[in-house]
Motif scaffolding. Structure first.
Motif, PDB file in Angstrom:
ATOM      1  N   LYS A 100      30.759  83.429  78.946  1.00  9.22           N
ATOM      2  CA  LYS A 100      31.028  81.844  78.774  1.00  9.22           C
ATOM      3  C   LYS A 100      30.455  80.769  77.940  1.00  9.22           C
ATOM      4  N   GLN A 101      31.774  81.308  76.796  1.00 11.78           N
ATOM      5  CA  GLN A 101      31.128  80.386  75.882  1.00 11.78           C
ATOM      6  C   GLN A 101      32.751  80.398  74.719  1.00 11.78           C
ATOM      7  N   PHE A 102      32.566  81.353  73.889  1.00 13.95           N
ATOM      8  CA  PHE A 102      33.728  81.865  72.915  1.00 13.95           C
ATOM      9  C   PHE A 102      34.727  83.209  72.878  1.00 13.95           C
ATOM     10  N   PRO A 103      35.667  83.218  73.721  1.00  9.76           N
ATOM     11  CA  PRO A 103      36.596  84.120  73.339  1.00  9.76           C
ATOM     12  C   PRO A 103      36.467  84.930  72.339  1.00  9.76           C
ATOM     13  N   TYR A 160      39.359  85.567  82.557  1.00 12.06           N
ATOM     14  CA  TYR A 160      39.202  84.845  82.015  1.00 12.06           C
ATOM     15  C   TYR A 160      38.819  84.765  80.487  1.00 12.06           C
ATOM     16  N   SER A 161      39.333  83.938  79.623  1.00 11.09           N
ATOM     17  CA  SER A 161      39.220  84.711  78.081  1.00 11.09           C
ATOM     18  C   SER A 161      38.171  84.248  77.777  1.00 11.09           C
ATOM     19  N   ASN A 162      36.883  83.744  78.003  1.00 12.79           N
ATOM     20  CA  ASN A 162      35.692  83.410  77.384  1.00 12.79           C
ATOM     21  C   ASN A 162      34.753  84.747  78.214  1.00 12.79           C
TER      22      ASN A 162
END
Lengths: 253, 253, 253, 253
Positions: free
Chosen positions: C159-162, C149-151
């Motif tokens: 789990k916030q910003f890629p 997953y990108s983040n």
């Protein structure tokens, strides 16, 4: 060691040199005109009669008379909320309404009122919402003596940030939001360049102070940004409660 | 090339795999409670009767009656401006006045009025000023049909930033500033860590939008930051014109 | 109307007045010393031999020799990761390790390497993490041709910003993070005053640009801020994979 | 009073209700996928061989061979600085040189060297400059044991902000700047919407931390913003000293 010594030596030499010492602070004698500029001239805006009234450059989205600036967000048909006095009131099942015009960075003034008769509790009581750009929700809720999750009460960025304080008026009373909104920006490949930011005064009290928004509001799961236009319509939510709105104006900035 | 090829291969494999494809967007089915939190609870503040009135947690610096919260900035003696009606008025030569209490980050509401009888022009007309932390000046001036340098008119951060627009009311009319101020921070060695920032509404119109201040206001030469305490008194300026102030309250934030 | 007319009139009068017209731009003739200041002097720091080496004012957290600056985050006992060459390597089950010293705002340089032999996929491959203040995770992962997953990939705020881009080197290669971290601040009542912010270069490529962090990293549910000290230890994660670290230094700023 | 009482009552009822109490913190049991998203995928960039080498998406402005990406800023003719080894060197009197291409927000890597033989002092010693967008100067100067005004030394935003520390290498040594630059934005009427910002590492040491720039660099008088395009050429200064540059690359961001 060498560096420190040379600094020490320099300090000594400076102490011996009154001319250089004199120059240590930025001088305050000289031509004051060097820090004055006349161009560009500043644009004149006539403020409203009161601070709640629209200034001369505002776009009035609702002046108490009709819903001509609004449409149904479901199908683009005429907005089906009702006019009562100088307010427009959510009609349960009529759905969210959207401005016909799109907006990006803006100053927004909006007044709202939850029902005088209290029905329900927590999120069930006087619930509506203001979606900046149709995506970023500033919660509208009767939060007067009505505990709910902190990041879901009036003045919160819904499911993201609680308000700094709870400055709610009671049910049946008109309340105000004064908002400064900065739209997010995106790179050409869709990545986020800069997030949306928001400042909110609730009834004159600061409740969001240049808050960075995490992404489009989500009821379930993580908010995240997906690229969108630099201007998008403003949306007001039908959450099933007869919340009223009045005196809505916006200044693109 | 290898990287690009492997990405292409991965895209194909993703396209063939409905399960993985389904997972591409953040899922929106699940437990909404995972994004709700109740603690800490949000502090309650009772808003003022109108948005211009002080909320329950505000410190009222002037309520129209006396100058008990103020002192002379020259020598710390009693403030010598005069009370007229519910206003306090600059007495030429009495000098700047300072709050007895010190403030850092704050929301500040202040109302001011330049003389109804117009005397002078440019900077000579209805001039005073609000010095946040005693150092950072938000200009007070009769800027109604009164051209001066842009970075010196009403709503400007004096000799730094012009206001976004000129939202002045006329001479003799009461005007308001609603201000959000963030104090600068300094490192232990005196270097600037973060500059002061300010947001200002003038008569309800946004004129400074989270503006970064360059340093302490200077009449001549460059502004610059010198380290100071995290709280400093608020100062109002005697610039020789009988400018009036009323209804001043502040909320430390 | 009157306002517009007077502006028009003023424009005409300005056009006719060469003296005033001349004053429209900030003047550029005058004493240049008015914008120069010598105090405070700037502190001298000797840079490292290369840009990856610690400057003279850095605290070296790991120089390849021992774990004397670290402890087990579980129970405060000695850190049980192993030394291999000039690196320290995660020992599965030994748990996270924490610096003995606490840090707030900082510049951090850290080098890491995922195993040369690829085992697993997505989050299972070369996973570790750097927790600023023990709470805000910059993801460490083998993200070379390894979709997740990108983040959650390398360079993400987990789990916030890629990251802005994927600048990963391959498995078994040393990689670098150069980080600027700004600690969050809290009000006395525990409310968030300003969020944490982070800038990250991954192998010299900008991947986080002054990103605002949402709160302490969470595997499940919403991140949120809970008040903590202005300085907290740095933590490195044991995620079960033998990820290596070397050349770690930090400059409080 | 009523508000406080009701809060007290609510606290009691919460204390009695284990179910509600359990809900006070954001729950941490649930589906972790709700905070994972795979789209958009993150673009791959191959980092340089070392962190100083250009990544795959960088525009190489000077690779040591020729001045084909540059022109004279005076008249647009061929840039007349000379090539020595893998460097380009200021030719006194040849004037500033400008990139042919224009840039806005960017990551910029640039290396520079002041003359090994020290001549002059203060601003007279190894002086050049990097003008982002041709307007905002990051000072280049031999600041090794060479006192000048703090807001004019190497690493300063010239005549605006001193560097956080002086991380200079000595005369004749190659030095690096790694820069993140955010372009200013302007409203349609020419007013400033958001100022330029800059982060700079000097020889790997943070010297400007997201500094807000005051306006276009001025030698005399106040800097101020005048509207310009969102992309403008990069300019290197001929200040009369034979300063050398090499390995210049830029990544639009």
């Amino acid at each position: 060691m060498i560096i420190r010594f040379s600094h020490f030596a320099m300090s000594v030499s400076l102490a011996l040199s009154s001319i250089v010492c004199f120059a240590q602070k930025a001088p305050r004698n000289g031509d004051p005109k060097l820090t004055e500029y006349w161009d560009p001239a500043v644009r004149v805006v006539t403020p409203g009669k009161t601070n709640a009234d629209p200034p001369s450059d505002a776009i009035v989205l609702f002046d108490g008379k009709d819903l001509s600036k609004w449409k149904s967000d479901n199908d683009g048909s005429a907005a089906k909320w009702k006019i009562e006095g100088n307010a427009m009131v959510v009609v349960k099942g009529a759905g969210n309404i959207s401005t016909k015009e799109a907006f990006g960075d803006c100053q927004l003034h909006i007044e709202w009122r939850t029902p005088a008769e209290v029905v329900g509790e927590s999120q069930g009581r006087g619930n509506s919402g203001i979606f900046l750009m149709g995506k970023y929700e500033l919660q509208v809720l009767d939060s007067y003596n009505n505990r709910t999750y902190s990041n879901g009460q009036a003045g919160s960025i819904y499911k993201q940030f609680p308000p700094l304080v709870n400055a709610s008026r009671g049910p049946g009373e008109w309340q105000t939001y004064d908002i400064i909104f900065t739209a997010p920006m995106f790179y050409a490949d869709g990545a986020l360049k800069s997030p949306a930011r928001i400042t909110v005064f609730h009834n004159g009290v600061l409740v969001q102070n240049n808050t960075t928004i995490w992404g489009a509001t989500q009821y379930v799961g993580t908010p995240n940004y997906e690229p969108h236009a630099s201007k998008e319509p403003l949306i007001l939510q039908d959450h099933g409660n007869p919340v009223a709105y009045r005196n809505i104006w916006i200044r693109p900035i």
